[in-house]
Enzyme design. Structure first.
Site, PDB file in Angstrom:
ATOM      1  N   GLY A  18      61.901  47.700  56.260  1.00  0.00           N
ATOM      2  CA  GLY A  18      62.117  46.256  56.398  1.00  0.00           C
ATOM      3  C   GLY A  18      61.646  45.677  57.714  1.00  0.00           C
ATOM      4  O   GLY A  18      62.174  44.653  58.157  1.00  0.00           O
ATOM      5  N   SER A  19      60.627  46.284  58.347  1.00  0.00           N
ATOM      6  CA  SER A  19      60.172  45.692  59.613  1.00  0.00           C
ATOM      7  C   SER A  19      59.462  44.360  59.375  1.00  0.00           C
ATOM      8  O   SER A  19      59.524  43.461  60.225  1.00  0.00           O
ATOM      9  CB  SER A  19      59.280  46.662  60.392  1.00  0.00           C
ATOM     10  N   ASN A  20      58.826  44.205  58.226  1.00  0.00           N
ATOM     11  CA  ASN A  20      58.230  42.897  57.917  1.00  0.00           C
ATOM     12  C   ASN A  20      59.306  41.857  57.629  1.00  0.00           C
ATOM     13  O   ASN A  20      59.178  40.698  58.032  1.00  0.00           O
ATOM     14  CB  ASN A  20      57.244  43.017  56.748  1.00  0.00           C
ATOM     15  N   MET A  96      58.257  48.974  46.748  1.00  0.00           N
ATOM     16  CA  MET A  96      57.414  50.031  46.179  1.00  0.00           C
ATOM     17  C   MET A  96      57.465  50.087  44.655  1.00  0.00           C
ATOM     18  O   MET A  96      57.500  51.164  44.068  1.00  0.00           O
ATOM     19  CB  MET A  96      57.815  51.386  46.786  1.00  0.00           C
ATOM     20  N   ARG A  97      57.466  48.937  44.008  1.00  0.00           N
ATOM     21  CA  ARG A  97      57.430  48.896  42.542  1.00  0.00           C
ATOM     22  C   ARG A  97      56.315  47.958  42.104  1.00  0.00           C
ATOM     23  O   ARG A  97      56.122  46.903  42.714  1.00  0.00           O
ATOM     24  CB  ARG A  97      58.748  48.348  41.963  1.00  0.00           C
ATOM     25  N   ASN A 113      52.252  39.526  48.902  1.00  0.00           N
ATOM     26  CA  ASN A 113      52.427  40.919  49.305  1.00  0.00           C
ATOM     27  C   ASN A 113      51.595  41.157  50.553  1.00  0.00           C
ATOM     28  O   ASN A 113      50.672  40.376  50.859  1.00  0.00           O
ATOM     29  CB  ASN A 113      51.981  41.851  48.172  1.00  0.00           C
ATOM     30  N   HIS A 115      49.397  44.317  52.539  1.00  0.00           N
ATOM     31  CA  HIS A 115      48.832  45.644  52.318  1.00  0.00           C
ATOM     32  C   HIS A 115      48.200  46.131  53.632  1.00  0.00           C
ATOM     33  O   HIS A 115      47.493  45.361  54.282  1.00  0.00           O
ATOM     34  CB  HIS A 115      47.777  45.557  51.214  1.00  0.00           C
ATOM     35  N   ASP A 151      46.835  45.418  44.267  1.00  0.00           N
ATOM     36  CA  ASP A 151      46.269  44.945  45.543  1.00  0.00           C
ATOM     37  C   ASP A 151      44.997  44.136  45.319  1.00  0.00           C
ATOM     38  O   ASP A 151      44.003  44.298  46.036  1.00  0.00           O
ATOM     39  CB  ASP A 151      45.992  46.136  46.475  1.00  0.00           C
ATOM     40  N   GLU A 180      50.673  43.143  61.061  1.00  0.00           N
ATOM     41  CA  GLU A 180      51.398  42.688  59.857  1.00  0.00           C
ATOM     42  C   GLU A 180      52.502  41.712  60.257  1.00  0.00           C
ATOM     43  O   GLU A 180      52.708  40.689  59.612  1.00  0.00           O
ATOM     44  CB  GLU A 180      52.046  43.875  59.131  1.00  0.00           C
TER      45      GLU A 180
HETATM   46  C1  GRF Z   1      53.965  47.899  55.301  1.00  0.00           C
HETATM   47  O1  GRF Z   1      53.091  48.750  55.971  1.00  0.00           O
HETATM   48  C2  GRF Z   1      53.243  47.106  54.257  1.00  0.00           C
HETATM   49  O2  GRF Z   1      51.901  46.908  54.554  1.00  0.00           O
HETATM   50  C3  GRF Z   1      53.384  47.956  53.030  1.00  0.00           C
HETATM   51  O3  GRF Z   1      54.639  48.553  53.154  1.00  0.00           O
HETATM   52  C4  GRF Z   1      55.004  48.662  54.522  1.00  0.00           C
HETATM   53  C5  GRF Z   1      56.373  48.094  54.663  1.00  0.00           C
HETATM   54  O4  GRF Z   1      56.918  48.316  55.911  1.00  0.00           O
HETATM   55  N1  GRF Z   1      53.250  47.123  51.852  1.00  0.00           N
HETATM   56  P1  GRF Z   1      58.319  47.647  56.298  1.00  0.00           P
HETATM   57  O5  GRF Z   1      59.342  48.131  55.278  1.00  0.00           O
HETATM   58  O6  GRF Z   1      58.146  46.158  56.271  1.00  0.00           O
HETATM   59  O7  GRF Z   1      58.623  48.174  57.666  1.00  0.00           O
END
Ligand code: GRF
Length: 223
Positions: A18-20, A96-97, A113, A115, A151, A180
């Site tokens: 969940g860093s994003n 991841m689905r 999304n 990537h 993607d 990101e």
């Molecule tokens: C990221 O690298 C993103 O590009 C990919 O999954 C990863 C998620 O990282 N789709 P986080 O859970 O947001 O840290």
């Protein structure tokens, strides 16, 4: 000053760190992004990102895909939860689905999304290793609207990073992730500002600053 547009109502889907998600939470807190995270959904009960959401006071929900007989049924539950929360834009942040038409039709061109490669190069999984093994001089990340292919949807924002000869997969992944965290909030802000217009498979951006026409990156730098 343009008239104030309302904050965009987000639903964020995660499976892991969940860093994003954190980058989006921070961008909202710092006033860089006018958005309200209505709901964070994880398909994994132990996803560390759930804690981040709870610490930020957000509503969380676990919908474990293992409890559903089919992808469609799982997606129906997701869609129902997102619609109930009046979510306008769905943000996949390490979710991841693969999504079925049930979700895609519920939120047409309203699912984003991110990537960790420069699409259309290196779609799918293990893409940092693929970029290194291919000898690519640059990689990066791409925010795009999700459509049926993997993607493969319309590209919104990309960031480029160099690939260095001694890079491990983890080195490159870290370098990409820093970007990101910049471009995901940026892409959502463009949506909130109603500056994104989809034309076929292209996303046109209103008031796009193209003045830096000679911008180029070369790796390695010429002597
Ligand atoms: C990221 O690298 C993103 O590009 C990919 O999954 C990863 C998620 O990282 N789709 P986080 O859970 O947001 O840290």
């Amino acid at each position: 000053m343009a008239t104030q547009l309302p904050p965009v109502r987000l639903g964020v889907l995660i499976s892991g760190t969940g860093s994003n998600l954190q980058a989006i939470i921070d961008a909202i807190a710092q006033g860089r992004l006018q958005a309200e995270i209505r709901l964070v959904i994880s398909n994994r009960p132990l996803a560390p990102g759930l804690r981040r959401a709870q610490e930020a006071g957000l509503r969380t929900l676990v919908i474990d895909h293992r409890g559903f007989a089919s992808r469609q049924e799982f997606d129906r539950r997701l869609r129902e939860a997102l619609e109930e929360a009046a979510v306008e834009l769905v943000i996949l942040a390490g979710f991841m689905r693969l999504l079925s038409p049930v979700m895609l039709e519920g939120f047409p061109d309203r699912i984003m999304n991110i990537h960790p490669a420069l699409l259309p190069a290196f779609p799918g999984l293990n893409v940092q290793r693929a970029a290194i093994e291919h000898g690519a001089r640059f990689s990066g990340c791409t925010v795009f609207f999700v459509r049926e292919g993997i993607d493969d949807g319309p590209i919104i924002v990309q960031a480029v990073v160099p690939v260095y000869p001694d890079d491990s997969e983890a080195d490159l992944a870290r370098r990409i992730q820093l970007q990101e965290h910049r471009i995901y909030p940026q892409a959502i802000a463009l949506y909130q500002q109603r500056r994104l217009h989809i034309s076929g498979r292209r996303v046109l951006i209103k008031d796009w600053d193209t003045s830096n026409a000679s911008a180029a990156l070369i790796n390695p730098e010429p002597d």
